[in-house]
Design a protein around this motif. Structure first.
Motif, PDB file in Angstrom:
ATOM      1  N   UNK A 162       0.868  -1.171   0.000  1.00  0.00           N
ATOM      2  CA  UNK A 162       0.000   0.000   0.000  1.00  0.00           C
ATOM      3  C   UNK A 162       0.908   1.224   0.000  1.00  0.00           C
ATOM      4  N   UNK A 163       1.464   1.538  -1.138  1.00  0.00           N
ATOM      5  CA  UNK A 163       2.403   2.659  -1.236  1.00  0.00           C
ATOM      6  C   UNK A 163       1.729   3.917  -1.774  1.00  0.00           C
ATOM      7  N   UNK A 164       0.420   3.861  -1.897  1.00  0.00           N
ATOM      8  CA  UNK A 164      -0.328   5.030  -2.313  1.00  0.00           C
ATOM      9  C   UNK A 164      -0.397   5.994  -1.134  1.00  0.00           C
ATOM     10  N   UNK A 165       0.144   7.195  -1.283  1.00  0.00           N
ATOM     11  CA  UNK A 165       0.119   8.171  -0.205  1.00  0.00           C
ATOM     12  C   UNK A 165      -1.129   9.043  -0.252  1.00  0.00           C
ATOM     13  N   UNK A 166      -2.146   8.571  -0.942  1.00  0.00           N
ATOM     14  CA  UNK A 166      -3.443   9.230  -0.933  1.00  0.00           C
ATOM     15  C   UNK A 166      -4.324   8.658   0.160  1.00  0.00           C
ATOM     16  N   UNK A 167      -5.506   9.235   0.348  1.00  0.00           N
ATOM     17  CA  UNK A 167      -6.428   8.735   1.377  1.00  0.00           C
ATOM     18  C   UNK A 167      -6.961   7.357   1.021  1.00  0.00           C
ATOM     19  N   UNK A 168      -7.220   6.558   2.065  1.00  0.00           N
ATOM     20  CA  UNK A 168      -7.723   5.204   1.885  1.00  0.00           C
ATOM     21  C   UNK A 168      -8.776   4.908   2.940  1.00  0.00           C
ATOM     22  N   UNK A 169      -9.598   3.913   2.649  1.00  0.00           N
ATOM     23  CA  UNK A 169     -10.508   3.348   3.635  1.00  0.00           C
ATOM     24  C   UNK A 169     -10.011   1.931   3.915  1.00  0.00           C
ATOM     25  N   UNK A 170      -9.506   1.704   5.124  1.00  0.00           N
ATOM     26  CA  UNK A 170      -9.062   0.379   5.536  1.00  0.00           C
ATOM     27  C   UNK A 170     -10.166  -0.285   6.338  1.00  0.00           C
ATOM     28  N   UNK A 171     -10.379  -1.568   6.085  1.00  0.00           N
ATOM     29  CA  UNK A 171     -11.459  -2.300   6.730  1.00  0.00           C
ATOM     30  C   UNK A 171     -10.901  -3.606   7.275  1.00  0.00           C
ATOM     31  N   UNK A 172     -11.205  -3.900   8.538  1.00  0.00           N
ATOM     32  CA  UNK A 172     -10.857  -5.183   9.141  1.00  0.00           C
ATOM     33  C   UNK A 172     -12.139  -5.849   9.617  1.00  0.00           C
ATOM     34  N   UNK A 173     -12.272  -7.104   9.301  1.00  0.00           N
ATOM     35  CA  UNK A 173     -13.491  -7.833   9.649  1.00  0.00           C
ATOM     36  C   UNK A 173     -13.108  -9.171  10.261  1.00  0.00           C
ATOM     37  N   UNK A 174     -13.700  -9.503  11.424  1.00  0.00           N
ATOM     38  CA  UNK A 174     -13.388 -10.762  12.093  1.00  0.00           C
ATOM     39  C   UNK A 174     -14.672 -11.460  12.515  1.00  0.00           C
ATOM     40  N   UNK A 175     -14.768 -12.738  12.192  1.00  0.00           N
ATOM     41  CA  UNK A 175     -15.840 -13.584  12.695  1.00  0.00           C
ATOM     42  C   UNK A 175     -15.238 -14.503  13.740  1.00  0.00           C
ATOM     43  N   UNK A 176     -15.967 -15.530  14.162  1.00  0.00           N
ATOM     44  CA  UNK A 176     -15.413 -16.470  15.111  1.00  0.00           C
ATOM     45  C   UNK A 176     -14.315 -17.326  14.527  1.00  0.00           C
ATOM     46  N   UNK A 177     -14.138 -17.324  13.216  1.00  0.00           N
ATOM     47  CA  UNK A 177     -13.137 -18.209  12.603  1.00  0.00           C
ATOM     48  C   UNK A 177     -12.159 -17.498  11.692  1.00  0.00           C
ATOM     49  N   UNK A 178     -12.519 -16.381  11.128  1.00  0.00           N
ATOM     50  CA  UNK A 178     -11.693 -15.796  10.075  1.00  0.00           C
ATOM     51  C   UNK A 178     -11.500 -14.303  10.320  1.00  0.00           C
ATOM     52  N   UNK A 179     -10.288 -13.833  10.103  1.00  0.00           N
ATOM     53  CA  UNK A 179      -9.989 -12.410  10.122  1.00  0.00           C
ATOM     54  C   UNK A 179      -9.601 -11.985   8.713  1.00  0.00           C
ATOM     55  N   UNK A 180     -10.112 -10.839   8.286  1.00  0.00           N
ATOM     56  CA  UNK A 180      -9.875 -10.384   6.917  1.00  0.00           C
ATOM     57  C   UNK A 180      -9.561  -8.892   6.896  1.00  0.00           C
ATOM     58  N   UNK A 181      -8.800  -8.481   5.885  1.00  0.00           N
ATOM     59  CA  UNK A 181      -8.498  -7.072   5.649  1.00  0.00           C
ATOM     60  C   UNK A 181      -9.019  -6.680   4.277  1.00  0.00           C
ATOM     61  N   UNK A 182      -9.540  -5.479   4.176  1.00  0.00           N
ATOM     62  CA  UNK A 182     -10.000  -4.952   2.904  1.00  0.00           C
ATOM     63  C   UNK A 182      -9.452  -3.536   2.736  1.00  0.00           C
ATOM     64  N   UNK A 183      -9.350  -3.100   1.487  1.00  0.00           N
ATOM     65  CA  UNK A 183      -8.882  -1.751   1.203  1.00  0.00           C
ATOM     66  C   UNK A 183      -9.715  -1.161   0.082  1.00  0.00           C
ATOM     67  N   UNK A 184     -10.150   0.079   0.255  1.00  0.00           N
ATOM     68  CA  UNK A 184     -10.687   0.842  -0.859  1.00  0.00           C
ATOM     69  C   UNK A 184      -9.690   1.936  -1.166  1.00  0.00           C
TER      70      UNK A 184
END
Length: 912
Positions: A162-184
């Motif tokens: 993630x070398x874009x020095x512009x604004x971003x929306x970072x998203x982290x989501x966790x259930x009872x079994x899985x953790x995930x990362x998302x980026x817009x």
């Protein structure tokens, strides 16, 4: 609903930290930040030298406030024993977190923007969200967790830098079994919600025991002490005490992206613009007027002709009625400022430069300087040069060079590709950034939003002045002149975030100057660098409806074959910025349907079903590759909101004994209103290599179809026929292209009776992969296909209804670089002319055969002389005539002539 009601409308919101609300200041610093969710999860900092800085109007977040954390000062905010600590303590507690942020530096060690911890622990009991540094791989979004017992930390780290020095929306989501990362914001289509990291089985969120939290922090990882602080501007933090469903997550993420990330701007609205020259501002000038000075809208360095006589460039009108400056290739040239003013372009400073230009003459075998302070002498002079080089024989290159008065040039890079061909309007974008990881290049050159070349500097840049002033129209120190048109030049004193801010500029210039822009329709546009649960997006078809909206339907799956794919739909109001994809075909039945795409796509123009979107495709059994296949159609009468499936081969009675129904690519509405569809079949036991070409027709907008009849029987040819396409000429003549899959050849057939009979099967040229045609207003035929030798997307043209064809030329550049891999293989192409006569080409492009694939669309202009309504000649771009405001008559591809008026152009940057 208010303009910021979306977060609160989604159930489970427990933290809402908004830099625009609830901020208590200690001078210019933030002493406390109040939670707006009503849950009481407030954060504060009582130690003055650890308080972050408040920015009341941050231009990176659409002038909304931000709270800025500085790693070197150790700044962070926190709260003790908050409700969120109790809520997420325990085992495997689900949550979803969103952070709207912007980095202004690269990370050199792990940094965290949001964390939960325990004050009694120094080495465990934490859940931290932020950026991870992995050797030379720079920053990646990361999700770290360790339980009270000290179980080995689970780390979900994104696959991309993630070398874009512009604004971003970072998203982290966790259930009872899985953790995930998302980026817009980390893909070339920022509306695409890119999955960037998923924990695998056996190393998941549920593997940890109980965790007890009593501290919640922003800007650091906080346990007994604070650590891993960050350099980060933060505009918003949201946390939900549950795992949001996909639709909810996407809704909140897109709301934040649209609210904070600038998607529409004038050039001056982006921070750092120091020079801006715009020839379209010469509204008081007429075509042919000579100009002495081009003013600097952002600085104080106008371009002036090198003398007041023959050196003055000339005002010309573009097809859209915009003024540009034309340099004649022999005497006209301009300079701006003094040599000392332009050291930032070669001395290692960060910058971004854009130039909208048009090389006029395709047959002038010459160097055409675009911007120059170097005199094309990087081994002996200081400066920078960007040059178009016509090498003859249809070979063109775009070169950029940086010199340091050293025998070894800082940079001397030339990239050869047909994507740089003359006569179309283009945008060259050159950027430099000094502090980069070893896996990313200092200099990057983008052409029409494609990464054209990326290289590291060879030696240290020179600190002194440039050897010459910034020059247009010639080499800065010698008498080599350029025959070019210049529309607009922008220079920023920083590297614009990529793709965020720089893409906004590319789209602005593409709308304004009608450049050969390349956009990402589906996928992340990074060719396998972003991890994705369904990385193969391919087999697209494109269509423009009667309201001007663009539609693209394609297949999304885990792989090219033997994987269950779904049909997805994306739309665009301008063909440049596309919506997030939406699944429209997902049939989970005993057959395990694999939506294959391989489609035809039209908007009907005649009769009671005018305006209907009609799409032809096939599905197959995902457990057996492509066998058996079933051809079907879908139509929509509400511009793609809902679709009705119409079986074709599966609906035949009695059901034929066919094993392989495929390639329903040739779908055309003729001038009589009849719809023709071509596809291939194999008789039972014959196998996929022994295919027959069949045709079926519809007279009711695709709702019902006739029994298919054979056009080519496999016994009559010694090759496998597949993938066809049909165009209709103004007199009703039908031309069809066909792919010889055995020998990698393209054949043609024709019909003079509206498709009732077909003949004149002829072997025309080497090619492979869905030969798709489109007609221009002069009924020149353009064919887009996959090259038989390089597998790349290429095109060829015919002026005699397909009897002879020009040599193939590349359609895309998409060069290989270290951090952005190449797309060497085309899967399928689809082409369409818009209401103004421009050709748009959509392709699925694979990183490797069968590998990661994304869908791209190019606004592709046809360069050739055209005639206006009065018979006068000009040089135009597929149906446009120079002279602005002139009425032009043109054929719409269906034998119907219409009269249109060229409109004056100019547009805001970004999303409409």
């Amino acid at each position: 609903m208010s303009d910021d009601a979306v977060p609160g409308s989604v159930a489970g919101l427990v933290v809402d930290l908004d830099a625009a609300r609830g901020v208590s200041l200690n001078g210019a610093d933030v002493a406390a930040w109040a939670d707006q969710s009503g849950s009481g999860n407030h954060v504060a900092q009582g130690t003055a030298n650890l308080q972050p800085v408040f920015t009341a109007s941050n231009p990176h977040f659409r002038s909304r406030p931000s709270i800025d954390f500085h790693k070197s000062a150790g700044e962070y905010l926190f709260g003790a024993s908050l409700p969120i600590c109790t809520l997420l303590s325990g085992s495997d507690k689900p949550f979803t977190a969103f952070v709207v942020c912007r980095r202004w530096t690269k990370v050199a060690a792990d940094e965290y923007c949001l964390s939960l911890g325990n004050s009694g622990q120094a080495g465990q009991s934490y859940l931290s969200l932020g950026y991870r540094y992995q050797s030379s791989n720079s920053q990646r979004p990361t999700f770290d967790v360790r339980d009270d017992a000290g179980t080995t930390a689970t780390v979900a780290t994104g696959q991309n830098e993630i070398t874009d020095l512009g604004p971003q929306v970072l998203v982290w989501s966790a259930s009872g079994t899985v953790a995930q990362c998302y980026v817009l914001g980390a893909s070339q289509n920022p509306l695409y919600d890119a999955l960037v990291g998923t924990l695998s089985s056996g190393n998941d969120y549920a593997a940890h025991g109980a965790i007890t939290f009593n501290r919640f922090a922003i800007g650091a990882q906080l346990r007994s002490t604070a650590a891993r602080q960050c350099d980060l501007e933060v505009a918003r933090v949201l946390v939900y005490g549950r795992e949001l469903a996909e639709a909810e997550r996407v809704r909140v993420a897109l709301h934040l992206w649209r609210r904070y990330v600038r998607a529409s701007a004038e050039p001056a609205e982006l921070p750092g613009l120091i020079h801006h020259w715009d020839a379209s501002r010469f509204t008081d000038k007429s075509d042919g007027d000579a100009v002495f000075e081009l003013g600097d809208l952002a600085g104080s360095l106008p371009f002036q002709a090198i003398d007041a006589g023959t050196a003055r460039p000339t005002v010309r009108m573009t097809p859209r009625g915009l003024r540009c400056l034309e340099f004649n290739g022999s005497t006209s040239a301009m300079t701006a400022g003094a040599a000392a003013d332009w050291s930032l372009l070669h001395n290692g400073a960060n910058f971004s430069a854009f130039v909208a230009y048009r090389v006029i003459d395709a047959n002038r075998d010459a160097l055409e300087p675009l911007l120059d302070t170097l005199d094309n002498a990087p081994a002996t002079k200081n400066g920078l040069g960007v040059y178009h080089n016509n090498l003859g024989g249809g070979v063109h290159s775009l070169a950029f060079k940086v010199g340091a008065s050293n025998a070894t040039a800082v940079l001397n890079q030339a990239t050869q590709n047909g994507g740089a061909r003359p006569q179309a309007w283009r945008v060259a974008h050159l950027t430099h950034e000094g502090s980069l990881p070893s896996t990313e290049e200092n200099y990057q050159l983008w052409l029409d939003n494609e990464n054209f070349a990326a290289v590291d500097q060879g030696v240290a840049p020179a600190a002194g002045a440039a050897s010459h002033p910034l020059t247009l129209g010639k080499l800065a120190g010698s008498a080599t002149f350029a025959k070019v048109q210049i529309g607009e030049i922008l220079i920023y004193d920083r590297k614009l975030g990529r793709p965020g801010e720089s893409q906004v500029v590319h789209e602005y210039l593409a709308r304004k100057w009608r450049t050969d822009h390349v956009a990402v329709v589906g996928g992340n546009g990074l060719a396998g660098v972003l991890s994705d649960a369904a990385p193969h997006r391919a087999f697209p078809a494109i269509c423009q409806d009667d309201a001007g909206t663009w539609h693209c339907i394609y297949r999304r799956a885990a792989s090219h074959s033997s994987a269950r794919g779904v049909g997805v739909h994306a739309t665009s109001v301008d063909g440049l910025r596309w919506s997030g994809e939406r699944v429209i075909y997902d049939v989970d039945d005993a057959s395990g349907r694999d939506f294959r795409g391989e489609a035809g796509f039209v908007c009907l123009k005649r009769g009671p079903h005018a305006g209907r979107l009609l799409f032809s495709s096939m599905w197959s059994d995902d457990a057996s590759g492509l066998l058996p296949g079933t051809v079907f159609a879908m139509y929509s009468d509400d511009r793609g909101a809902t679709w009705t499936e119409v079986p074709i081969t599966a609906g035949l009675s009695p059901s034929p004994a066919w094993d392989y129904d495929a390639s329903p690519n040739a779908l055309v509405e003729t001038s009589s209103g009849k719809i023709i569809l071509m596809f291939t079949t194999s008789e039972a036991g014959e196998g996929a290599s022994d295919q027959d070409l069949r045709t079926t027709t519809s007279l009711d907008g695709g709702a019902t179809w006739t029994a298919p009849t054979v056009v080519i029987h496999h016994d009559s040819i010694a090759w496998r026929v597949t993938e066809q396409h049909i165009v209709e000429f103004g007199d009703g003549y039908l031309l069809m292209t066909l792919r010889d899959d055995t020998n990698k050849r393209i054949y043609t057939m024709d019909s003079t009776d509206g498709g009732a009979t077909w003949g004149n099967l002829a072997n025309r040229f080497a090619g492979w992969g869905r030969p798709t045609m489109v007609l221009d207003e002069n009924e020149r035929v353009y064919c887009f296909f996959r090259s038989a030798t390089s597998d790349k997307a290429v095109w060829s043209a015919s002026d005699d209804r397909g009897a002879t064809w020009s040599a193939e030329q590349p359609l895309f550049n998409l060069q290989s670089t270290t951090t952005i891999a190449a797309y060497p293989t085309m899967t399928y192409a689809s082409a369409e002319r818009d209401a103004e006569g421009n050709v748009w080409v959509c392709c699925g492009l694979e990183q490797s055969p069968g590998g990661d694939s994304d869908v791209f669309v190019r606004q592709w202009h046809v360069e050739q002389p055209v005639s206006d309504a009065r018979g006068r000649r000009g040089v135009g771009d597929c149906g446009r005539v120079y002279g602005g405001g002139l009425g032009v008559s043109r054929r719409d591809g269906y034998g119907v002539f219409r009269r249109e008026v060229c409109r004056n152009g100019g547009a805001r940057m970004g999303l409409v």
